[in-house]
Design a protein around this motif. Structure first.
Motif, PDB file in Angstrom:
ATOM      1  N   GLY A 122      -0.005 -11.131  -5.124  1.00 17.47           N
ATOM      2  CA  GLY A 122      -0.700 -10.476  -3.887  1.00 17.47           C
ATOM      3  C   GLY A 122      -0.995  -9.104  -4.213  1.00 17.47           C
ATOM      4  N   LEU A 123      -1.775  -8.658  -3.294  1.00 16.84           N
ATOM      5  CA  LEU A 123      -2.242  -7.204  -3.397  1.00 16.84           C
ATOM      6  C   LEU A 123      -1.865  -6.249  -2.158  1.00 16.84           C
ATOM      7  CD1 LEU A 123      -5.708  -8.023  -4.803  1.00 16.84           C
ATOM      8  CD2 LEU A 123      -4.005  -6.567  -6.259  1.00 16.84           C
ATOM      9  N   LEU A 124      -1.267  -5.064  -2.231  1.00 15.86           N
ATOM     10  CA  LEU A 124      -1.031  -4.258  -1.112  1.00 15.86           C
ATOM     11  C   LEU A 124      -2.101  -3.055  -1.449  1.00 15.86           C
ATOM     12  CD1 LEU A 124       0.554  -3.181   1.261  1.00 15.86           C
ATOM     13  CD2 LEU A 124       2.483  -2.505  -0.399  1.00 15.86           C
ATOM     14  N   PHE A 125      -2.881  -2.986  -0.502  1.00 12.01           N
ATOM     15  CA  PHE A 125      -4.021  -1.721  -0.469  1.00 12.01           C
ATOM     16  C   PHE A 125      -3.465  -0.832   0.540  1.00 12.01           C
ATOM     17  CE2 PHE A 125      -6.164  -5.501  -1.687  1.00 12.01           C
ATOM     18  CZ  PHE A 125      -7.088  -5.114  -2.635  1.00 12.01           C
ATOM     19  N   VAL A 126      -3.191   0.522  -0.012  1.00 10.00           N
ATOM     20  CA  VAL A 126      -2.871   1.649   0.596  1.00 10.00           C
ATOM     21  C   VAL A 126      -3.988   2.497   1.075  1.00 10.00           C
ATOM     22  CG1 VAL A 126      -1.074   3.582   0.646  1.00 10.00           C
ATOM     23  CG2 VAL A 126      -0.493   1.166  -0.571  1.00 10.00           C
ATOM     24  N   ALA A 127      -4.006   2.846   2.355  1.00  6.41           N
ATOM     25  CA  ALA A 127      -4.930   4.224   2.460  1.00  6.41           C
ATOM     26  C   ALA A 127      -6.396   3.766   2.105  1.00  6.41           C
ATOM     27  CB  ALA A 127      -4.578   5.452   2.010  1.00  6.41           C
TER      28      ALA A 127
ATOM     29  N   ALA B 129      -5.886   1.254  -9.443  1.00  2.00           N
ATOM     30  CA  ALA B 129      -6.637   2.319  -8.432  1.00  2.00           C
ATOM     31  C   ALA B 129      -8.084   1.767  -8.837  1.00  2.00           C
ATOM     32  CB  ALA B 129      -6.592   3.602  -9.107  1.00  2.00           C
ATOM     33  N   PHE B 130      -8.771   1.777  -7.514  1.00  2.53           N
ATOM     34  CA  PHE B 130      -9.974   1.549  -7.168  1.00  2.53           C
ATOM     35  C   PHE B 130     -11.012   2.593  -7.031  1.00  2.53           C
ATOM     36  CE2 PHE B 130      -8.829  -2.966  -7.105  1.00  2.53           C
ATOM     37  CZ  PHE B 130      -9.343  -3.444  -8.243  1.00  2.53           C
ATOM     38  N   LYS B 131     -12.088   3.235  -7.458  1.00  2.00           N
ATOM     39  CA  LYS B 131     -12.773   4.257  -7.004  1.00  2.00           C
ATOM     40  C   LYS B 131     -13.389   3.496  -5.709  1.00  2.00           C
ATOM     41  CE  LYS B 131     -16.584   7.796  -8.080  1.00  2.00           C
ATOM     42  NZ  LYS B 131     -17.406   8.335  -9.106  1.00  2.00           N
ATOM     43  N   ASN B 132     -14.313   2.714  -5.876  1.00  2.00           N
ATOM     44  CA  ASN B 132     -14.587   1.671  -4.902  1.00  2.00           C
ATOM     45  C   ASN B 132     -13.823   0.154  -4.999  1.00  2.00           C
ATOM     46  OD1 ASN B 132     -16.682   3.693  -3.644  1.00  2.00           O
ATOM     47  ND2 ASN B 132     -17.800   3.399  -5.785  1.00  2.00           N
TER      48      ASN B 132
ATOM     49  N   TYR C 115       3.279  11.945   0.158  1.00  2.98           N
ATOM     50  CA  TYR C 115       2.932  10.762   0.778  1.00  2.98           C
ATOM     51  C   TYR C 115       2.876   9.405  -0.278  1.00  2.98           C
ATOM     52  CZ  TYR C 115      -0.614   7.644   2.787  1.00  2.98           C
ATOM     53  OH  TYR C 115      -1.328   6.653   3.467  1.00  2.98           O
ATOM     54  N   ALA C 116       2.139   9.690  -1.355  1.00  6.59           N
ATOM     55  CA  ALA C 116       2.023   8.676  -2.337  1.00  6.59           C
ATOM     56  C   ALA C 116       3.601   8.300  -2.702  1.00  6.59           C
ATOM     57  CB  ALA C 116       1.099   8.941  -3.463  1.00  6.59           C
ATOM     58  N   ALA C 117       4.381   9.360  -3.057  1.00  8.73           N
ATOM     59  CA  ALA C 117       5.524   9.179  -3.567  1.00  8.73           C
ATOM     60  C   ALA C 117       6.440   8.400  -2.615  1.00  8.73           C
ATOM     61  CB  ALA C 117       6.370  10.287  -4.058  1.00  8.73           C
TER      62      ALA C 117
ATOM     63  N   PHE D  16      -4.063   1.827  -4.953  1.00 11.99           N
ATOM     64  CA  PHE D  16      -4.494   2.879  -4.374  1.00 11.99           C
ATOM     65  C   PHE D  16      -6.194   3.346  -4.515  1.00 11.99           C
ATOM     66  CE2 PHE D  16       0.125   4.083  -4.596  1.00 11.99           C
ATOM     67  CZ  PHE D  16       0.407   4.418  -3.410  1.00 11.99           C
ATOM     68  N   PRO D  17      -6.553   4.108  -3.535  1.00 11.39           N
ATOM     69  CA  PRO D  17      -7.915   4.803  -4.006  1.00 11.39           C
ATOM     70  C   PRO D  17      -7.970   5.518  -5.258  1.00 11.39           C
ATOM     71  CG  PRO D  17      -7.332   4.969  -1.673  1.00 11.39           C
ATOM     72  CD  PRO D  17      -6.159   4.467  -2.353  1.00 11.39           C
ATOM     73  N   GLU D  18      -8.665   5.588  -6.099  1.00 15.95           N
ATOM     74  CA  GLU D  18      -8.749   6.502  -7.200  1.00 15.95           C
ATOM     75  C   GLU D  18      -8.572   7.803  -6.911  1.00 15.95           C
ATOM     76  OE1 GLU D  18     -12.106   7.031 -10.290  1.00 15.95           O
ATOM     77  OE2 GLU D  18     -11.192   5.112 -10.888  1.00 15.95           O
TER      78      GLU D  18
END
Length: 345
Positions: A122-127, A102-105, A79-81, A68-70
């Motif tokens: 693997g990586l699942l990036f959300v939003a 979580a990544f800020k950038n 939404y996140a839940a 997720f974005p930080e």
């Protein structure tokens, strides 16, 4: 004596650990006689292979990295839940674990290390936003299984709600109810989802012979308080007062509702309202007026994205990326005049 590992099994069969692993993975380049010998032994010993251990032996890590974005961390809302629930459901069905990041950038080097260090398969990036497209595309180019959820990224497997359709359904509903001055509360022009919802809004207005009035389109940054302030300003203009408002998320819709009531106006008689996301509170009878909304199937999106990621994690070859949009649903309640007010018994 129980069999605890592939090494134990290989020792008893007097073959290499690699050979046993190939048999358990049902690879084709194993002689039928050896396959039959191993199968007879396993049946006699009632041996049940550990699925995760077998995948690890094949160099695959059965762990989904959910990123997720930080900015999501301070307010892990519905939404996140719902996204997390969908990911966990899909992973559990295929005996995969899920770990959170979580990544800020978006840190490309760190994302690569997560995969290369076998911390995730693997990586699942959300939003994540368009500014992260290049990083996601680079990861895929380096053979890192990667999927984007809630944003369509060119060249990367992506799953999202059809936000254009959602915006269209919301605006068309208000126009069909006879509204003539429909306002739009923009989340942020930097967000693809909000831009797409605005595109759908404009399409419906165009079909109805209307054009968006600049004074009735305001940025409220997905914020309840910012939406409240924006609507107060719109309602304070003589002759340009909206008779309906479509907010690009439900929090902004709630802020709009508060502003309408502060002006002693009625919902929906004077101003009709509709939001987006259909968070649970929209339909609760504790609200004086329940809120109409556009429901996006977040659980389905998350499950489909996770399934695709696990397919990529288990595949020997790189296939063409999949882009899939899920249709939203119009949910009509009291705020747009489509439901009877709730009455306590």
């Amino acid at each position: 004596m129980p069999i605890h590992s592939l090494e134990d099994l290989a020792k008893r069969l007097k073959v290499s650990r690699r050979t046993v692993s190939r048999v358990l993975r049902e690879e084709k380049n194993v002689s039928p006689l050896l396959r039959e010998r191993v199968a007879r032994y396993l049946k006699r010993e009632d041996y049940v292979p550990n699925a995760q251990a077998s995948r690890l032996a094949a160099g695959r890590v059965p762990v989904v990295g959910l990123v997720f974005p930080e900015s999501f961390l301070p307010s892990m809302d519905d939404y996140a839940a719902r996204v997390i629930r969908g990911v966990l459901q899909a992973a559990q069905l295929r005996d995969h674990q899920v770990t959170f990041y979580a990544f800020k950038n978006l840190d490309l080097a760190e994302a690569c290390r997560l995969h290369q260090g076998k911390r995730v398969g693997g990586l699942l990036f959300v939003a994540f936003g368009p500014s992260d497209f290049k990083a996601l595309q680079t990861l895929r180019g380096r053979d890192v299984p990667v999927v984007s959820a809630n944003l369509i990224c060119p060249g990367v497997d992506s799953f999202d709600c059809d936000n254009v359709l959602g915006g269209y359904l919301a605006a068309k509903h208000l126009l069909e109810a006879g509204r003539k001055r429909v306002a739009f509360l923009h989340g942020d022009p930097g967000w693809v989802s909000s831009n797409d919802r605005f595109r759908g809004f404009k399409k419906a207005l165009d079909e109805g012979g209307q054009v968006p009035r600049p004074e009735l389109v305001q940025n409220a940054y997905y914020s309840m308080s910012a939406a409240h302030d924006a609507v107060l300003k719109m309602l304070g203009r003589r002759g340009a007062r909206p008779d309906a408002i479509f907010a690009a998320n439900d929090l902004m819709c709630m802020g709009a509702y508060a502003a309408v009531r502060e002006h002693s106006l009625r919902v929906p008689e004077d101003v009709a309202l509709i939001g987006f996301d259909d968070i649970p509170v929209c339909g609760l009878p504790i609200l004086e007026t329940t809120l109409s909304s556009i429901a996006q199937p977040l659980d389905d999106i998350a499950r489909a994205a996770t399934d695709r990621l696990m397919d990529l994690m288990e595949s020997e070859t790189v296939s063409a990326p999949i882009h899939r949009l899920f249709p939203p649903k119009l949910v009509v309640r009291e705020s747009s005049g489509g439901a009877q007010p709730h009455r306590w018994a």
